[in-house]
Motif scaffolding. Structure first.
Motif, mmCIF file in Angstrom:
data_model
loop_
_atom_site.group_PDB
_atom_site.id
_atom_site.type_symbol
_atom_site.label_atom_id
_atom_site.label_comp_id
_atom_site.label_asym_id
_atom_site.label_seq_id
_atom_site.Cartn_x
_atom_site.Cartn_y
_atom_site.Cartn_z
ATOM 1 N N LEU A 137 46.752 60.348 27.406
ATOM 2 C CA LEU A 137 46.500 59.154 27.731
ATOM 3 C C LEU A 137 46.411 58.643 28.684
ATOM 4 C CD1 LEU A 137 44.817 57.300 25.860
ATOM 5 C CD2 LEU A 137 46.852 56.174 25.432
ATOM 6 N N VAL A 138 47.093 58.826 29.469
ATOM 7 C CA VAL A 138 46.643 57.929 30.657
ATOM 8 C C VAL A 138 45.862 58.489 31.788
ATOM 9 C CG1 VAL A 138 48.438 57.020 33.293
ATOM 10 C CG2 VAL A 138 49.429 56.940 31.325
ATOM 11 N N SER A 139 45.813 60.002 32.071
ATOM 12 C CA SER A 139 45.263 60.983 32.913
ATOM 13 C C SER A 139 43.886 60.610 31.846
ATOM 14 C CB SER A 139 45.646 62.369 32.859
ATOM 15 O OG SER A 139 44.965 62.869 31.387
ATOM 16 N N LYS A 140 43.518 60.023 31.116
ATOM 17 C CA LYS A 140 41.894 59.789 29.945
ATOM 18 C C LYS A 140 41.693 58.351 30.912
ATOM 19 C CE LYS A 140 41.349 64.578 28.129
ATOM 20 N NZ LYS A 140 40.438 65.144 29.168
ATOM 21 N N ILE A 141 42.551 57.026 30.591
ATOM 22 C CA ILE A 141 42.222 56.322 30.772
ATOM 23 C C ILE A 141 42.105 56.601 32.716
ATOM 24 C CG2 ILE A 141 43.227 54.307 31.083
ATOM 25 C CD1 ILE A 141 45.018 54.521 28.528
ATOM 26 N N SER A 142 42.507 56.845 33.165
ATOM 27 C CA SER A 142 42.405 57.346 34.412
ATOM 28 C C SER A 142 40.742 57.617 34.995
ATOM 29 C CB SER A 142 43.271 58.429 35.710
ATOM 30 O OG SER A 142 44.196 57.295 35.259
ATOM 31 N N GLU A 143 40.472 58.871 34.511
ATOM 32 C CA GLU A 143 39.220 59.488 34.303
ATOM 33 C C GLU A 143 38.325 58.139 34.117
ATOM 34 O OE1 GLU A 143 39.079 63.053 31.516
ATOM 35 O OE2 GLU A 143 39.101 64.154 33.154
ATOM 36 N N GLN A 144 38.670 57.630 32.875
ATOM 37 C CA GLN A 144 37.332 56.334 32.666
ATOM 38 C C GLN A 144 37.390 55.486 33.710
ATOM 39 O OE1 GLN A 144 35.652 56.209 30.095
ATOM 40 N NE2 GLN A 144 36.032 58.443 29.710
ATOM 41 N N ILE A 145 38.516 54.993 34.203
ATOM 42 C CA ILE A 145 38.187 54.311 34.997
ATOM 43 C C ILE A 145 37.470 54.658 36.545
ATOM 44 C CG2 ILE A 145 39.987 53.307 37.528
ATOM 45 C CD1 ILE A 145 42.730 52.778 35.340
ATOM 46 N N ASN B 99 33.180 44.827 35.938
ATOM 47 C CA ASN B 99 34.983 44.980 37.123
ATOM 48 C C ASN B 99 36.054 44.712 35.836
ATOM 49 O OD1 ASN B 99 33.242 45.219 39.632
ATOM 50 N ND2 ASN B 99 33.209 42.791 39.724
ATOM 51 N N GLU B 100 35.319 43.520 34.850
ATOM 52 C CA GLU B 100 36.650 43.049 34.486
ATOM 53 C C GLU B 100 36.689 44.672 32.830
ATOM 54 O OE1 GLU B 100 36.661 40.279 29.835
ATOM 55 O OE2 GLU B 100 35.470 39.979 31.475
ATOM 56 N N LEU B 101 35.710 45.468 33.402
ATOM 57 C CA LEU B 101 36.310 46.566 32.465
ATOM 58 C C LEU B 101 36.790 47.752 33.138
ATOM 59 C CD1 LEU B 101 35.950 49.150 30.294
ATOM 60 C CD2 LEU B 101 33.364 48.934 31.985
ATOM 61 N N ILE B 102 37.372 47.683 34.590
ATOM 62 C CA ILE B 102 38.328 48.668 35.241
ATOM 63 C C ILE B 102 39.492 47.758 35.230
ATOM 64 C CG2 ILE B 102 38.294 49.103 37.498
ATOM 65 C CD1 ILE B 102 35.470 49.035 38.342
ATOM 66 N N ASP B 103 39.416 46.756 35.500
ATOM 67 C CA ASP B 103 41.205 45.803 35.528
ATOM 68 C C ASP B 103 41.310 45.857 33.750
ATOM 69 O OD1 ASP B 103 40.272 44.746 37.849
ATOM 70 O OD2 ASP B 103 39.221 42.492 36.728
ATOM 71 N N THR B 104 40.897 45.710 33.005
ATOM 72 C CA THR B 104 41.127 46.474 31.498
ATOM 73 C C THR B 104 41.770 47.655 31.548
ATOM 74 O OG1 THR B 104 39.529 44.573 30.568
ATOM 75 C CG2 THR B 104 40.296 45.702 28.987
ATOM 76 N N LEU B 105 40.792 48.668 32.255
ATOM 77 C CA LEU B 105 41.506 49.711 31.809
ATOM 78 C C LEU B 105 42.287 50.310 32.573
ATOM 79 C CD1 LEU B 105 37.922 51.740 32.450
ATOM 80 C CD2 LEU B 105 39.758 51.659 30.271
ATOM 81 N N SER B 106 42.814 48.962 33.974
ATOM 82 C CA SER B 106 44.170 49.596 34.410
ATOM 83 C C SER B 106 45.339 48.738 34.264
ATOM 84 C CB SER B 106 43.550 48.738 35.367
ATOM 85 O OG SER B 106 42.289 49.628 36.912
ATOM 86 N N ASP B 107 44.728 47.477 33.282
ATOM 87 C CA ASP B 107 45.949 47.316 32.197
ATOM 88 C C ASP B 107 46.230 48.244 30.888
ATOM 89 O OD1 ASP B 107 45.706 45.315 33.651
ATOM 90 O OD2 ASP B 107 44.676 44.334 32.470
ATOM 91 N N ARG C 72 46.214 50.938 30.931
ATOM 92 C CA ARG C 72 47.016 52.092 31.436
ATOM 93 C C ARG C 72 48.380 52.062 32.060
ATOM 94 N NH1 ARG C 72 44.931 54.517 37.244
ATOM 95 N NH2 ARG C 72 45.268 52.285 38.064
ATOM 96 N N ASP C 73 48.435 51.121 31.991
ATOM 97 C CA ASP C 73 49.990 49.980 32.534
ATOM 98 C C ASP C 73 50.858 49.722 31.117
ATOM 99 O OD1 ASP C 73 49.526 50.019 35.324
ATOM 100 O OD2 ASP C 73 48.940 47.742 34.969
ATOM 101 N N ALA C 74 49.823 49.541 29.639
ATOM 102 C CA ALA C 74 50.461 48.680 28.923
ATOM 103 C C ALA C 74 50.943 50.524 28.150
ATOM 104 C CB ALA C 74 49.368 48.638 27.465
ATOM 105 N N VAL C 75 50.189 51.507 28.206
ATOM 106 C CA VAL C 75 50.862 53.411 28.358
ATOM 107 C C VAL C 75 51.655 53.663 28.240
ATOM 108 C CG1 VAL C 75 49.507 55.670 27.686
ATOM 109 C CG2 VAL C 75 48.163 53.560 27.028
ATOM 110 N N ASN C 76 51.742 53.546 29.643
ATOM 111 C CA ASN C 76 53.305 53.509 30.546
ATOM 112 C C ASN C 76 54.259 52.960 30.468
ATOM 113 O OD1 ASN C 76 52.182 55.887 31.820
ATOM 114 N ND2 ASN C 76 51.129 54.907 33.442
ATOM 115 N N ALA C 77 53.812 51.760 29.819
ATOM 116 C CA ALA C 77 55.294 51.084 28.926
ATOM 117 C C ALA C 77 55.525 51.241 27.398
ATOM 118 C CB ALA C 77 54.786 49.387 29.856
ATOM 119 N N GLY C 78 54.687 52.478 26.683
ATOM 120 C CA GLY C 78 54.854 52.876 25.711
ATOM 121 C C GLY C 78 54.515 51.594 24.242
ATOM 122 N N GLU C 79 53.420 50.869 24.922
ATOM 123 C CA GLU C 79 53.417 50.317 23.809
ATOM 124 C C GLU C 79 51.700 49.873 22.566
ATOM 125 O OE1 GLU C 79 51.487 46.295 25.912
ATOM 126 O OE2 GLU C 79 53.127 46.059 27.567
#
Length: 146
Positions: A28-36, A111-119, A121-128
């Motif tokens: 999922l993190v790799s797919k979110i990175s593609e979306q970013i 810009n808010e979309l890109i920031d949200t996608l980054s957030d 990605r961090d949430a997925v890495n944290a296991g949320e």
């Protein structure tokens, strides 16, 4: 042998099997990175076309390796009110983001979309989102069962 005296040598063995939860998170993190990358390219007005290596059979019947463009579907769209909605997907399934069944996030600007996608990605890495990913994964597997 002087090189080895400078290095810290240890006995170690690589783990063969990663946890299924970690594998799903990484996917999922790799797919979110593609979306970013896709959202950034769209904001800048350029084309995002990642490459992939593919084996195909040519006209002579030989298997050859070719580089093709990988298709990346957008997870975001513009609503009639000019807001941007973003859905999070695992495979072909849309993830439910809360207990009420919300499946999209509304943002105002690119810009808010890109920031949200980054957030995210961090949430997925944290296991949320582990529970939502597991549910989507189970639904995907049910589709393959006969």
């Amino acid at each position: 042998m002087t090189v080895f005296t400078k290095l810290k040598l240890v006995t170690s063995k690589k783990e063969q099997n990663a946890s299924p939860i970690i594998v799903r998170r990484n996917k999922l993190v790799s797919k979110i990175s593609e979306q970013i990358e896709l959202a950034t390219a769209k904001k800048e007005g350029r084309l995002y076309a990642p490459k992939r290596i593919k084996n195909v059979t040519n006209a002579d019947g030989e298997r050859v390796t070719v580089e093709t463009i990988k298709r990346v579907k957008e997870w975001f769209w513009v609503t009639p009110t000019n807001k941007i909605n973003l859905s999070l997907r695992y495979g072909s399934k849309t993830l439910l983001l809360n207990a009420k069944g919300a499946n999209a996030i509304e943002v105002a600007t690119a810009n808010e979309l890109i920031d949200t996608l980054s957030d995210l990605r961090d949430a997925v890495n944290a296991g949320e989102l582990d529970e939502a990913i597991t549910n989507a994964s189970e639904k995907l597997r049910e589709g393959f069962a006969k």
